[in-house]
Scaffold this motif. Structure first.
Motif, PDB file in Angstrom:
ATOM      1  N   ILE A 241     -61.959-135.842  73.324  1.00  0.00           N
ATOM      2  CA  ILE A 241     -61.984-134.602  72.543  1.00  0.00           C
ATOM      3  C   ILE A 241     -61.429-134.832  71.151  1.00  0.00           C
ATOM      4  CG2 ILE A 241     -60.887-132.322  72.363  1.00  0.00           C
ATOM      5  CD1 ILE A 241     -61.278-132.099  75.440  1.00  0.00           C
ATOM      6  N   ARG A 242     -60.350-135.582  71.045  1.00  0.00           N
ATOM      7  CA  ARG A 242     -59.769-135.866  69.729  1.00  0.00           C
ATOM      8  C   ARG A 242     -60.731-136.682  68.865  1.00  0.00           C
ATOM      9  NH1 ARG A 242     -53.953-134.871  70.169  1.00  0.00           N
ATOM     10  NH2 ARG A 242     -53.664-134.001  72.262  1.00  0.00           N
ATOM     11  N   MET A 243     -61.404-137.639  69.479  1.00  0.00           N
ATOM     12  CA  MET A 243     -62.417-138.387  68.723  1.00  0.00           C
ATOM     13  C   MET A 243     -63.526-137.461  68.226  1.00  0.00           C
ATOM     14  SD  MET A 243     -62.987-141.897  70.902  1.00  0.00           S
ATOM     15  CE  MET A 243     -61.604-142.973  71.291  1.00  0.00           C
ATOM     16  N   ALA A 244     -63.957-136.556  69.093  1.00  0.00           N
ATOM     17  CA  ALA A 244     -65.023-135.627  68.705  1.00  0.00           C
ATOM     18  C   ALA A 244     -64.601-134.770  67.517  1.00  0.00           C
ATOM     19  CB  ALA A 244     -65.402-134.746  69.893  1.00  0.00           C
ATOM     20  N   GLU A 277     -66.381-146.081  55.802  1.00  0.00           N
ATOM     21  CA  GLU A 277     -65.033-146.661  55.878  1.00  0.00           C
ATOM     22  C   GLU A 277     -64.185-146.211  54.693  1.00  0.00           C
ATOM     23  OE1 GLU A 277     -62.225-149.229  57.887  1.00  0.00           O
ATOM     24  OE2 GLU A 277     -64.267-148.710  58.501  1.00  0.00           O
ATOM     25  N   ARG A 278     -64.759-146.219  53.494  1.00  0.00           N
ATOM     26  CA  ARG A 278     -64.024-145.743  52.317  1.00  0.00           C
ATOM     27  C   ARG A 278     -63.673-144.268  52.449  1.00  0.00           C
ATOM     28  NH1 ARG A 278     -67.858-149.039  49.666  1.00  0.00           N
ATOM     29  NH2 ARG A 278     -69.172-147.230  49.202  1.00  0.00           N
ATOM     30  N   ALA A 279     -64.609-143.476  52.961  1.00  0.00           N
ATOM     31  CA  ALA A 279     -64.343-142.049  53.148  1.00  0.00           C
ATOM     32  C   ALA A 279     -63.214-141.842  54.150  1.00  0.00           C
ATOM     33  CB  ALA A 279     -65.606-141.344  53.625  1.00  0.00           C
ATOM     34  N   ALA A 280     -63.229-142.599  55.245  1.00  0.00           N
ATOM     35  CA  ALA A 280     -62.168-142.476  56.240  1.00  0.00           C
ATOM     36  C   ALA A 280     -60.817-142.849  55.648  1.00  0.00           C
ATOM     37  CB  ALA A 280     -62.495-143.359  57.447  1.00  0.00           C
ATOM     38  N   GLN A 281     -60.792-143.908  54.873  1.00  0.00           N
ATOM     39  CA  GLN A 281     -59.527-144.314  54.238  1.00  0.00           C
ATOM     40  C   GLN A 281     -58.998-143.205  53.329  1.00  0.00           C
ATOM     41  OE1 GLN A 281     -57.719-146.938  54.805  1.00  0.00           O
ATOM     42  NE2 GLN A 281     -59.061-148.485  55.732  1.00  0.00           N
ATOM     43  N   ARG A 282     -59.884-142.594  52.563  1.00  0.00           N
ATOM     44  CA  ARG A 282     -59.444-141.515  51.665  1.00  0.00           C
ATOM     45  C   ARG A 282     -58.940-140.317  52.446  1.00  0.00           C
ATOM     46  NH1 ARG A 282     -60.724-136.701  49.401  1.00  0.00           N
ATOM     47  NH2 ARG A 282     -62.689-136.410  50.548  1.00  0.00           N
ATOM     48  N   PRO A 288     -49.534-137.876  56.379  1.00  0.00           N
ATOM     49  CA  PRO A 288     -48.382-138.772  56.417  1.00  0.00           C
ATOM     50  C   PRO A 288     -48.817-140.145  56.921  1.00  0.00           C
ATOM     51  CG  PRO A 288     -47.772-136.633  57.294  1.00  0.00           C
ATOM     52  CD  PRO A 288     -49.258-136.596  57.069  1.00  0.00           C
ATOM     53  N   GLU A 289     -48.249-141.189  56.385  1.00  0.00           N
ATOM     54  CA  GLU A 289     -48.776-142.541  56.566  1.00  0.00           C
ATOM     55  C   GLU A 289     -48.975-142.919  58.040  1.00  0.00           C
ATOM     56  OE1 GLU A 289     -47.789-147.167  55.272  1.00  0.00           O
ATOM     57  OE2 GLU A 289     -46.503-145.520  54.623  1.00  0.00           O
ATOM     58  N   ARG A 290     -47.976-142.685  58.865  1.00  0.00           N
ATOM     59  CA  ARG A 290     -48.074-143.103  60.264  1.00  0.00           C
ATOM     60  C   ARG A 290     -49.193-142.342  60.985  1.00  0.00           C
ATOM     61  NH1 ARG A 290     -42.909-143.281  64.447  1.00  0.00           N
ATOM     62  NH2 ARG A 290     -44.040-144.133  66.242  1.00  0.00           N
ATOM     63  N   LEU A 295     -54.959-141.891  63.183  1.00  0.00           N
ATOM     64  CA  LEU A 295     -56.272-141.250  63.219  1.00  0.00           C
ATOM     65  C   LEU A 295     -57.351-142.177  62.672  1.00  0.00           C
ATOM     66  CD1 LEU A 295     -55.561-137.518  62.327  1.00  0.00           C
ATOM     67  CD2 LEU A 295     -55.791-138.605  64.559  1.00  0.00           C
ATOM     68  N   MET A 296     -56.994-142.993  61.695  1.00  0.00           N
ATOM     69  CA  MET A 296     -57.947-143.987  61.195  1.00  0.00           C
ATOM     70  C   MET A 296     -58.326-144.945  62.320  1.00  0.00           C
ATOM     71  SD  MET A 296     -59.576-145.027  58.449  1.00  0.00           S
ATOM     72  CE  MET A 296     -60.563-146.456  58.049  1.00  0.00           C
ATOM     73  N   ALA A 297     -57.348-145.385  63.086  1.00  0.00           N
ATOM     74  CA  ALA A 297     -57.623-146.293  64.199  1.00  0.00           C
ATOM     75  C   ALA A 297     -58.496-145.620  65.254  1.00  0.00           C
ATOM     76  CB  ALA A 297     -56.314-146.771  64.816  1.00  0.00           C
ATOM     77  N   MET A 298     -58.273-144.328  65.510  1.00  0.00           N
ATOM     78  CA  MET A 298     -59.091-143.611  66.483  1.00  0.00           C
ATOM     79  C   MET A 298     -60.525-143.477  65.977  1.00  0.00           C
ATOM     80  SD  MET A 298     -58.458-139.895  68.275  1.00  0.00           S
ATOM     81  CE  MET A 298     -57.274-140.540  69.460  1.00  0.00           C
ATOM     82  N   TRP A 299     -60.698-143.185  64.701  1.00  0.00           N
ATOM     83  CA  TRP A 299     -62.040-143.093  64.124  1.00  0.00           C
ATOM     84  C   TRP A 299     -62.757-144.445  64.231  1.00  0.00           C
ATOM     85  CZ3 TRP A 299     -64.271-145.631  59.923  1.00  0.00           C
ATOM     86  CH2 TRP A 299     -65.534-145.151  59.542  1.00  0.00           C
TER      87      TRP A 299
END
Length: 371
Positions: A241-244, A277-282, A288-290, A295-299
């Motif tokens: 669900i969180r991924m969705a 990938e660039r959009a996700a990073q932005r 907050p960094e952590r 969430l980046m790792a989950m994406w």
């Protein structure tokens, strides 16, 4: 079992046509209850909701399919509204298998007599405040409703329950900035997420009235995961669900590419992957960094589709548009001159890997449709 479940998920599509009093942050149109449910769930994810609280949020406004929205600044007969919503819940959650569980979650949310339900309610009551206050040009009458809500309405209790967020709201009411801390960063991310409601997809709503947007799709996909959890008993559905909820946020920057356009090749093109990938990073970098890293790792996990959760999420992400096309009479497929072999080739592998019974159910209906 699947016939009744799919009828429910098809009926849920109607929530995308229930308008609310709130408007999008760009003031372009009213928000609808499906994209509101997605945004509230994203608030919950960002502020630490449990899986049960997220499930309640996904379900909480489905009754509006029958009853419509009841804006807080207008007077209503509360008892009659509650009675109508109870009838709607009885109809909507009358599934042959699993409906009682969903109905109980909805009732728990309404009663707000558990920590999860109170948390879910808090998200539902906070999201409209900041949707008004963080707009580039907040509407004066909407600002007045927010002020009254904080002073005397249902949000007044947040002064005790969540003083930090009330302080941020009152700062915005006074024309001041929220600040630079973690709360400010989370609110900035959630405000940016509002733009996903304006990203249009190739799919149309089941009734064919307009194109679906990506925020609605993300809510609907999360609902699919919740309702179809029994097809993947070894999978952590909370993570699915969180991924969705976050999987298509990158479309704020890169837009949607229809699966059946350009021969379907754009989805796998290296330049497309690099842009996402660039959009996700932005986007996740706003948090907050952590939290942003998590969430980046989950994406990235969703995109790679190697873990059981990502495989199931990716399969549902292929299944939902195909089923929606079937339910709408194939209007989207006709627009792109899609054939049965193309659907089987581009949808089948991911859905079959996620759940063979789900693919068998879909394929039988694809054959009948294209025949």
């Amino acid at each position: 079992m699947l016939d009744g479940t799919m009828a429910f998920l098809c009926e849920a599509d109607r929530l995308k046509s229930v308008d609310r009093a709130n408007v999008l942050m760009d003031l372009s149109r009213p928000e609808n209850s499906a994209e509101h449910s997605w945004h509230v769930a994203l608030y919950g994810l960002v502020f630490g909701a449990s899986d049960r609280a997220l499930a309640m949020i996904l379900l909480h406004d489905l009754v509006e399919i029958d009853t419509g929205d009841h804006p807080i600044h207008l007077s209503h007969d509360a008892a009659r509204v509650a009675e109508a919503e109870a009838r709607a819940a009885g109809r909507l959650f009358g599934l042959p298998d699993g409906g009682a569980v969903l109905h109980a979650l909805w009732a728990e949310f309404e009663a707000a007599d558990s920590p999860d339900a109170r948390f879910a309610k808090r998200m539902d009551h906070v999201q409209p405040l900041f949707q008004v206050l963080q707009a580039a040009r907040p509407l004066p009458d909407h600002v007045a409703i927010v002020r009254d809500n904080l002073d005397r309405g249902r949000a007044a209790r947040l002064t005790v329950e969540w003083p930090e967020v009330v302080g941020a709201a009152r700062s915005l009411l006074s024309g001041r900035e929220v600040g630079q801390g973690d709360l400010a960063r989370r609110l900035a991310f959630l405000a940016e997420a509002d733009r996903l409601k304006s990203v249009l997809r190739a799919n149309r709503l089941v009734d064919g009235s307009r194109r679906e947007n990506t925020a609605e799709h993300s809510w609907h996909l999360a609902l699919y995961a919740l309702v179809l959890a029994g097809l993947a008993p070894a999978v952590d559905i909370g993570r699915v669900i969180r991924m969705a909820l976050i999987h298509d946020l990158v479309e704020i920057d890169v837009g949607d590419v229809p699966l059946h356009s350009a021969g379907g090749l754009a989805h796998g093109a290296p330049e497309r992957r690099a842009s996402e990938e660039r959009a996700a990073q932005r986007l996740f970098g706003l948090l907050p960094e952590r939290q942003g890293r998590a969430l980046m790792a989950m994406w990235q996990e969703f995109e790679a589709a190697r873990t059981p959760e990502a495989i199931f999420a990716k399969g549902l992400d292929r299944f939902q548009p195909a089923f929606q096309n079937l339910a709408s009479g194939g209007v989207g497929w006709r627009e792109y001159s899609v054939t049965l072999d193309q659907v089987r080739g581009r949808v089948g592998p991911a859905v079959r890997l996620a759940s063979a019974p789900l693919w068998d159910w879909l394929d039988e209906r694809l054959v009948a449709h294209f025949a």
